[in-house]
Design a protein around this motif. Structure first.
Motif, PDB file in Angstrom:
ATOM      1  N   THR A 106      -7.012  -1.885  -2.625  1.00  0.00           N
ATOM      2  CA  THR A 106      -6.158  -2.903  -2.023  1.00  0.00           C
ATOM      3  C   THR A 106      -4.714  -2.712  -2.461  1.00  0.00           C
ATOM      4  O   THR A 106      -4.423  -1.987  -3.428  1.00  0.00           O
ATOM      5  CB  THR A 106      -6.615  -4.303  -2.452  1.00  0.00           C
ATOM      6  N   LEU A 107      -3.812  -3.387  -1.766  1.00  0.00           N
ATOM      7  CA  LEU A 107      -2.403  -3.344  -2.152  1.00  0.00           C
ATOM      8  C   LEU A 107      -2.217  -3.910  -3.552  1.00  0.00           C
ATOM      9  O   LEU A 107      -1.403  -3.410  -4.343  1.00  0.00           O
ATOM     10  CB  LEU A 107      -1.567  -4.131  -1.140  1.00  0.00           C
ATOM     11  N   GLU A 108      -3.009  -4.929  -3.895  1.00  0.00           N
ATOM     12  CA  GLU A 108      -2.920  -5.518  -5.233  1.00  0.00           C
ATOM     13  C   GLU A 108      -3.260  -4.487  -6.307  1.00  0.00           C
ATOM     14  O   GLU A 108      -2.580  -4.396  -7.340  1.00  0.00           O
ATOM     15  CB  GLU A 108      -3.872  -6.708  -5.328  1.00  0.00           C
ATOM     16  N   ARG A 109      -4.284  -3.677  -6.064  1.00  0.00           N
ATOM     17  CA  ARG A 109      -4.673  -2.656  -7.035  1.00  0.00           C
ATOM     18  C   ARG A 109      -3.609  -1.563  -7.141  1.00  0.00           C
ATOM     19  O   ARG A 109      -3.331  -1.073  -8.240  1.00  0.00           O
ATOM     20  CB  ARG A 109      -6.029  -2.064  -6.651  1.00  0.00           C
ATOM     21  N   ARG A 111      -0.446  -1.941  -6.616  1.00  0.00           N
ATOM     22  CA  ARG A 111       0.686  -2.518  -7.350  1.00  0.00           C
ATOM     23  C   ARG A 111       0.393  -2.615  -8.842  1.00  0.00           C
ATOM     24  O   ARG A 111       1.308  -2.478  -9.673  1.00  0.00           O
ATOM     25  CB  ARG A 111       1.031  -3.884  -6.769  1.00  0.00           C
ATOM     26  N   GLU A 112      -0.872  -2.847  -9.201  1.00  0.00           N
ATOM     27  CA  GLU A 112      -1.235  -2.858 -10.622  1.00  0.00           C
ATOM     28  C   GLU A 112      -1.001  -1.473 -11.230  1.00  0.00           C
ATOM     29  O   GLU A 112      -0.440  -1.355 -12.329  1.00  0.00           O
ATOM     30  CB  GLU A 112      -2.703  -3.253 -10.778  1.00  0.00           C
ATOM     31  N   GLU A 114       1.063   0.787 -10.110  1.00  0.00           N
ATOM     32  CA  GLU A 114       2.518   0.997 -10.124  1.00  0.00           C
ATOM     33  C   GLU A 114       3.148   0.335 -11.345  1.00  0.00           C
ATOM     34  O   GLU A 114       4.053   0.908 -11.974  1.00  0.00           O
ATOM     35  CB  GLU A 114       3.143   0.437  -8.844  1.00  0.00           C
ATOM     36  N   ARG A 142      -8.450   2.040 -15.339  1.00  0.00           N
ATOM     37  CA  ARG A 142      -8.483   1.214 -14.122  1.00  0.00           C
ATOM     38  C   ARG A 142      -8.841   2.068 -12.904  1.00  0.00           C
ATOM     39  O   ARG A 142      -9.597   1.629 -12.032  1.00  0.00           O
ATOM     40  CB  ARG A 142      -7.133   0.530 -13.906  1.00  0.00           C
ATOM     41  N   ARG A 192      -1.909   5.334  -1.970  1.00  0.00           N
ATOM     42  CA  ARG A 192      -1.341   4.415  -0.985  1.00  0.00           C
ATOM     43  C   ARG A 192      -1.620   4.912   0.438  1.00  0.00           C
ATOM     44  O   ARG A 192      -1.839   4.120   1.353  1.00  0.00           O
ATOM     45  CB  ARG A 192       0.166   4.267  -1.217  1.00  0.00           C
TER      46      ARG A 192
END
Length: 222
Positions: A106-109, A111-112, A114, A142, A192
């Motif tokens: 996901t985008l959340e993952r 961003r984590e 990043e 992760r 991404r």
């Protein structure tokens, strides 16, 4: 309460003994192939024999010590074959987890990852070596964790901790950590795009570079 305190004290003794023996191995005070006698270690370091035994088992898990029946514990001989096996196993686990986790990425993952990559770059620029090593561990843990296989994560972390126990003693080649920061960024870009082929190529490239860097630090060419 007294039982809890005594259990906590015992664990602290094991942790302290593990750290002291690890430092002796990585500093060269205890050489590869040297026997590690529990009674001698206990006397020199000021602990009872029980935490010494547990400390040696933990160091066996890190790959620093070998324990064999009827022979006891010895400091592991570090050579190209061992390093190659360790790096290849961990890279294969990362690649497998990356491919498994791609479907749930996901985008959340992203961003984590990043955020961790940004922390790592900042820490190496500030020469915060211990913090940078921990951030690197979290980033890769992760990545494996996203694959959803807890046993793979356990095996990966055991191998990773062994690699970085050696890193603590031998360090990195010039510029290697800055390149690792760049590799993190390249990997995130591939993730991404959901480009598993590119992500695998980056992980294999990093594996080869890291392996050669560690081998050259341990046995530099003459």
């Amino acid at each position: 309460m007294a039982g809890e305190l005594s259990l906590e004290t015992a664990q602290n003794s094991v942790d302290q003994a593990t750290r002291l023996i690890r430092e002796d191995i990585l500093s060269g005070r205890i050489r590869p192939g040297e026997r590690l006698k529990t009674a001698d270690l206990a006397k020199r370091l000021g602990f009872s024999t029980m935490p010494m035994r547990e400390a040696l088992r933990k160091l066996e898990g890190e790959g620093l010590v070998e324990i064999e029946p009827n022979r006891g514990a010895t400091v592991r001989q570090l050579d190209r074959a061992y390093i190659t096996d360790l790096f290849e196993l961990n890279t294969d686990l990362r690649i497998s987890a990356m491919r498994r986790g791609m479907a749930t990425l996901t985008l959340e993952r992203i961003r984590e990852l990043e955020g961790l990559a940004a922390d790592y770059r900042r820490q190496i620029a500030a020469h915060e070596d211990i913090a940078a090593i921990e951030t690197n561990r979290r980033f890769n843990a992760r990545l494996v964790e996203f694959g959803g296989n807890r046993e793979a994560l356990r095996v990966f972390l055991r191998g990773w901790d062994a690699i970085f126990a050696f890193r603590s003693g031998y360090g990195y080649g010039i510029g290697r950590r800055r390149i690792m920061a760049d590799e993190m960024g390249m990997l995130i870009d591939a993730l991404r795009r959901h480009d598993a082929t590119a992500a695998e190529a980056i992980l294999r490239m990093q594996n080869a570079a890291m392996m050669e860097d560690l081998v050259s630090r341990i046995a530099p060419e003459r």
